[in-house]
Design an enzyme around this catalytic site. Sequence first.
Site, PDB file in Angstrom:
ATOM      1  N   GLU A  43       0.823  -1.203   0.000  1.00 62.39           N
ATOM      2  CA  GLU A  43       0.000   0.000   0.000  1.00 62.39           C
ATOM      3  C   GLU A  43       0.864   1.263   0.000  1.00 62.39           C
ATOM      4  O   GLU A  43       0.549   2.242  -0.690  1.00 62.39           O
ATOM      5  CB  GLU A  43      -0.920   0.013   1.227  1.00 62.39           C
ATOM      6  CG  GLU A  43      -1.869  -1.174   1.299  1.00 62.39           C
ATOM      7  CD  GLU A  43      -1.322  -2.325   2.122  1.00 62.39           C
ATOM      8  OE1 GLU A  43      -2.103  -2.940   2.866  1.00 62.39           O
ATOM      9  OE2 GLU A  43      -0.096  -2.594   2.039  1.00 62.39           O
ATOM     10  N   CYS A  96      -2.204  -3.356   7.395  1.00 61.59           N
ATOM     11  CA  CYS A  96      -1.759  -3.545   8.781  1.00 61.59           C
ATOM     12  C   CYS A  96      -2.016  -2.296   9.615  1.00 61.59           C
ATOM     13  O   CYS A  96      -2.178  -1.187   9.113  1.00 61.59           O
ATOM     14  CB  CYS A  96      -0.274  -3.909   8.813  1.00 61.59           C
ATOM     15  SG  CYS A  96       0.815  -2.577   8.264  1.00 61.59           S
ATOM     16  N   ALA A 154       7.623 -34.927 -10.120  1.00 58.61           N
ATOM     17  CA  ALA A 154       7.533 -34.951 -11.573  1.00 58.61           C
ATOM     18  C   ALA A 154       7.347 -36.405 -11.997  1.00 58.61           C
ATOM     19  O   ALA A 154       8.153 -37.267 -11.645  1.00 58.61           O
ATOM     20  CB  ALA A 154       8.791 -34.364 -12.204  1.00 58.61           C
ATOM     21  N   TRP A 208      15.882 -37.163 -17.652  1.00 58.73           N
ATOM     22  CA  TRP A 208      14.970 -36.188 -17.082  1.00 58.73           C
ATOM     23  C   TRP A 208      13.564 -36.558 -17.517  1.00 58.73           C
ATOM     24  O   TRP A 208      13.289 -36.624 -18.719  1.00 58.73           O
ATOM     25  CB  TRP A 208      15.310 -34.773 -17.529  1.00 58.73           C
ATOM     26  CG  TRP A 208      16.592 -34.265 -16.998  1.00 58.73           C
ATOM     27  CD1 TRP A 208      17.767 -34.144 -17.669  1.00 58.73           C
ATOM     28  CD2 TRP A 208      16.829 -33.783 -15.671  1.00 58.73           C
ATOM     29  NE1 TRP A 208      18.728 -33.607 -16.848  1.00 58.73           N
ATOM     30  CE2 TRP A 208      18.175 -33.372 -15.618  1.00 58.73           C
ATOM     31  CE3 TRP A 208      16.042 -33.650 -14.528  1.00 58.73           C
ATOM     32  CZ2 TRP A 208      18.747 -32.837 -14.463  1.00 58.73           C
ATOM     33  CZ3 TRP A 208      16.606 -33.123 -13.392  1.00 58.73           C
ATOM     34  CH2 TRP A 208      17.946 -32.720 -13.363  1.00 58.73           C
ATOM     35  N   LEU A 255      20.310 -29.787  -4.349  1.00 60.66           N
ATOM     36  CA  LEU A 255      19.205 -29.005  -3.787  1.00 60.66           C
ATOM     37  C   LEU A 255      19.571 -27.528  -3.684  1.00 60.66           C
ATOM     38  O   LEU A 255      19.248 -26.850  -2.706  1.00 60.66           O
ATOM     39  CB  LEU A 255      18.776 -29.556  -2.411  1.00 60.66           C
ATOM     40  CG  LEU A 255      18.281 -31.002  -2.395  1.00 60.66           C
ATOM     41  CD1 LEU A 255      17.819 -31.390  -0.996  1.00 60.66           C
ATOM     42  CD2 LEU A 255      17.165 -31.230  -3.409  1.00 60.66           C
TER      43      LEU A 255
END
Length: 359
Positions: A52, A74, A153, A169, A203
Amino acid sequence: MTEREAMQLCLELARRGWGRVAPNPMVGAVLLNDNEVIASGYHEEFGGPHAEIKALQAAADPQGSVCVVNLEPCTHQGKSPPCTEALIKVGVSRVVVAGSDPNPTAAGGLRVLEEAGIEVEVGLMRDEAAALNSPFLWNQTRTDVPFVALKLATSVDGFIADSDGRSRWISGEQSREWVQWLRAGFDAIAVGRQTAESDDPELAVRGDVVPRKHPTRLVFTKSGKLRPNLRILSSVAAAPTKIVEVVGPAGQRNLDPVDGIDVISTETLLSAFHRLRELDIGSVLVEGGGRFAAELLGLNLIDRFYWVQAPILLGRGVPAFGKRAGTALSEVENWVVTERRALGKDTLLVLDRALCLQV
């Protein structure tokens, strides 16, 4: 532009804060005057101005405008000043929000705005806004375990690897790029021991979004044994890394110490997630494998499922889910589909166990 179209724009803007604003929610704001956009903004960075405020700063004359925002403005002074105070000061005429904020520290803005004579409407695109901020919303009421998302996947016929255990893949390049974006928005990324050893993932987060904090890497194991030359164990300087050892009732630890890696030993898988929440990990992205996913589903620990489906049929292979107890069709739980779209040649389906944005 209608208010609904403005709320859709709010959600698109808010999503730009993925990976940068947590543990705050992703929020966008649009100012309308005579159905024309005069300014917009979004929460760009944790500790920075709220949506905002950004929109008001961008507006030449916000007086009398309609502020459309996907979460209740808020009322508290935190790292940024109260948004309600700013909206009242410039004299907006109306505020349209998707839902109220469940955080007791920030809540109450709608009441403050109404008391100041500003018209308020609540509930526009409530479900879409809830899906956007699910991790934040769940953590306002679920303080015992993190928000847990599962990403798999698979082939069309439900396999995560072929009959020789090869998974690279299954999904296409665009899906893999999307996964890098996805990882950036979670506090931790987790795999089971079998996935860690068969796929040897690092990762890491290598996409366009650089996370404000690199997700903690988690490897779950029951046997306690991990191959010492795994990439996740040899790259501890790249990101925080923890091994979660579920030792069972006997409490026998089997894991050899690894330099630079914390070991969390718990009796059960459920208690492991309790421990993660105690360590201020509020969201976990689980990336496999099948038996680990099935066990988490059996414990009702999965709150969101990201399913990437590749247009291939394997016939045989490693199933996406291990063995689970059956459920009668009349008793099955209905999840909420929050997104369907193409990722290159693949298809993404996102399901949430529930939506929890207040109104």
